[in-house]
Design a protein around this motif. Structure first.
Motif, short mmCIF file in Angstrom:
data_model
loop_
_atom_site.label_atom_id
_atom_site.label_comp_id
_atom_site.label_asym_id
_atom_site.label_seq_id
_atom_site.Cartn_x
_atom_site.Cartn_y
_atom_site.Cartn_z
N PHE A 1 -7.96 -2.63 6.09
CA PHE A 1 -8.85 -1.49 6.25
C PHE A 1 -8.35 -0.66 7.43
N ALA A 2 -8.22 0.63 7.25
CA ALA A 2 -7.67 1.49 8.30
C ALA A 2 -8.55 2.71 8.47
N PHE A 3 -8.87 3.04 9.73
CA PHE A 3 -9.81 4.11 10.04
C PHE A 3 -9.29 4.96 11.19
N ALA B 1 -1.34 15.61 15.53
CA ALA B 1 -0.43 16.67 15.08
C ALA B 1 0.95 16.12 14.77
N GLU B 2 1.29 14.97 15.34
CA GLU B 2 2.59 14.31 15.11
C GLU B 2 2.36 12.81 15.22
N PRO B 3 1.89 12.14 14.13
CA PRO B 3 1.52 10.73 14.18
C PRO B 3 2.62 9.78 14.65
N ALA B 4 3.88 10.21 14.58
CA ALA B 4 4.95 9.35 15.09
C ALA B 4 4.84 9.16 16.59
N GLN B 5 4.11 10.06 17.26
CA GLN B 5 3.88 9.94 18.69
C GLN B 5 2.57 9.19 18.89
N ARG B 6 2.67 7.93 19.16
CA ARG B 6 1.48 7.08 19.28
C ARG B 6 1.79 5.91 20.21
N VAL B 7 0.73 5.25 20.66
CA VAL B 7 0.87 4.08 21.51
C VAL B 7 -0.15 3.03 21.06
N LEU B 8 0.28 1.79 20.99
CA LEU B 8 -0.61 0.69 20.63
C LEU B 8 -1.43 0.30 21.86
N GLY C 1 3.28 3.35 6.85
CA GLY C 1 2.91 2.95 5.50
C GLY C 1 1.43 2.68 5.30
N VAL C 2 0.58 3.05 6.26
CA VAL C 2 -0.86 2.79 6.18
C VAL C 2 -1.60 4.12 6.23
N ALA C 3 -2.57 4.30 5.35
CA ALA C 3 -3.41 5.51 5.35
C ALA C 3 -4.70 5.20 6.10
N PHE C 4 -5.01 6.05 7.08
CA PHE C 4 -6.19 5.86 7.92
C PHE C 4 -7.27 6.84 7.49
N ARG C 5 -8.42 6.31 7.09
CA ARG C 5 -9.50 7.13 6.57
C ARG C 5 -10.29 7.79 7.69
#
Length: 295
Positions: free
Chosen positions: A33-35, A105-112, A46-50
């Motif tokens: 489940f992704a939100f 605006a650019e999901p590749a720019q993220r931090v866990l 590879g995950v779609a976040f609702r």
């Protein structure tokens, strides 16, 4: 913050950002489940976040010691996302959770920001509140072996080593009669002694409650029927015709391990351990101070 990349650092440096939170919950059964709290759906890795779940999170508390990192996720229950009946059934207990801070605006720019598991999960009305526990939480659990007469292993685990697929120790069959998802009856159930499944497990194999299980409280005959009664009801709908698997039970005694399972070499108890009264015993001219009860 773990995994801080250059693109994300450059994005937050000016102080004007386009940031949102994303969460991914992976249950023990593999369901994902992704939100996101953004107003539009996002996708990465590879995950779609609702975006239509109403999920939000409180501030994350993290420490450098062994105390538990924790936060809370809050959200609304919906039929096509996190459902109330699945929470009631415990399907989200212990699920893995990952939380990111993402430049929408650019999901590749993220931090866990967080990785851990779901602890306590409460539901109130049409919403839920999930406590999220960090990776250091298991380090706070007490470890060590308990010296006791009964076996400390769980039937079939790495210490017990008994093969539960051995013929005669498990039975799969369709439910004939069930009352309140707790008391199961069969008209004919040959091949197993009365009480064989007491302290064992009943696993639901199909239907809405597939994957759920309960501990057998009693295994007896009544009015010509075999009755399997659980300690607690299965937290899901179990109808007639549902396939279930019954696994033999163990009462942790050495005699049971030797005679019922032929597994005495792996017995994890200490049957000759004297009782506490033996430590306080005084010399006697008759009988033996063996730690047993006196009448």
């Amino acid at each position: 913050m773990a995994g801080l990349n250059t693109g994300f650092a450059n994005h937050i440096a000016p102080g004007v950002t386009t940031l949102c939170h994303c969460w991914q919950v992976t249950r023990a059964d593999g369901a994902v489940f992704a939100f996101t709290d953004h107003d539009m759906p996002l996708a990465f890795a590879g995950v779609a976040f609702r975006a239509d779940t109403g999920l939000s999170a409180r501030a994350l508390a993290q420490t450098s010691g062994l105390s538990v990192d924790n936060t809370e996720a809050l959200g609304a229950l919906s039929d096509d996302a996190i459902r109330e009946d699945e929470i009631e059934q415990g399907r989200f207990d212990g699920a893995e959770v990952q939380a990111w801070l993402v430049n929408w605006a650019e999901p590749a720019q993220r931090v866990l920001q967080f990785r851990g598991s779901i602890g306590e999960l409460h539901r109130t009305g049409g919403s839920f509140r999930a406590e999220l526990r960090g990776l250091t939480e298991p380090l706070n659990r007490p470890l060590g072996r308990v010296f006791q007469k009964p076996c400390s292993a769980v039937l079939g685990d790495g210490d017990c080593r008994f093969d539960l697929t051995t013929p005669g120790y498990a039975e799969e069959r369709a439910v004939e009669t069930v009352a309140e998802a707790q008391c199961f009856r069969w008209a004919a159930f040959p091949g197993y002694d009365e009480g064989w499944f007491a302290r064992g497990r009943l696993d639901v194999l199909d239907g809405p409650a597939a994957g759920l299980w309960g501990i057998v409280k009693r295994d007896y005959h009544e009015d010509g029927q075999r009755v399997i009664e659980l300690w607690e009801p299965i937290r899901g709908a179990v109808a007639e015709g549902t396939r279930v698997r019954l696994t033999a039970g163990c009462d942790k005694r050495m005699e049971t391990c030797r005679l019922k399972f032929n597994n005495l070499l792996n017995y994890q108890g200490f049957p000759d351990l004297p009782g506490e009264d033996w430590m306080m015993a005084v010399p006697r001219s008759d009988g033996a101070n063996a730690g047993g009860s006196r009448r």
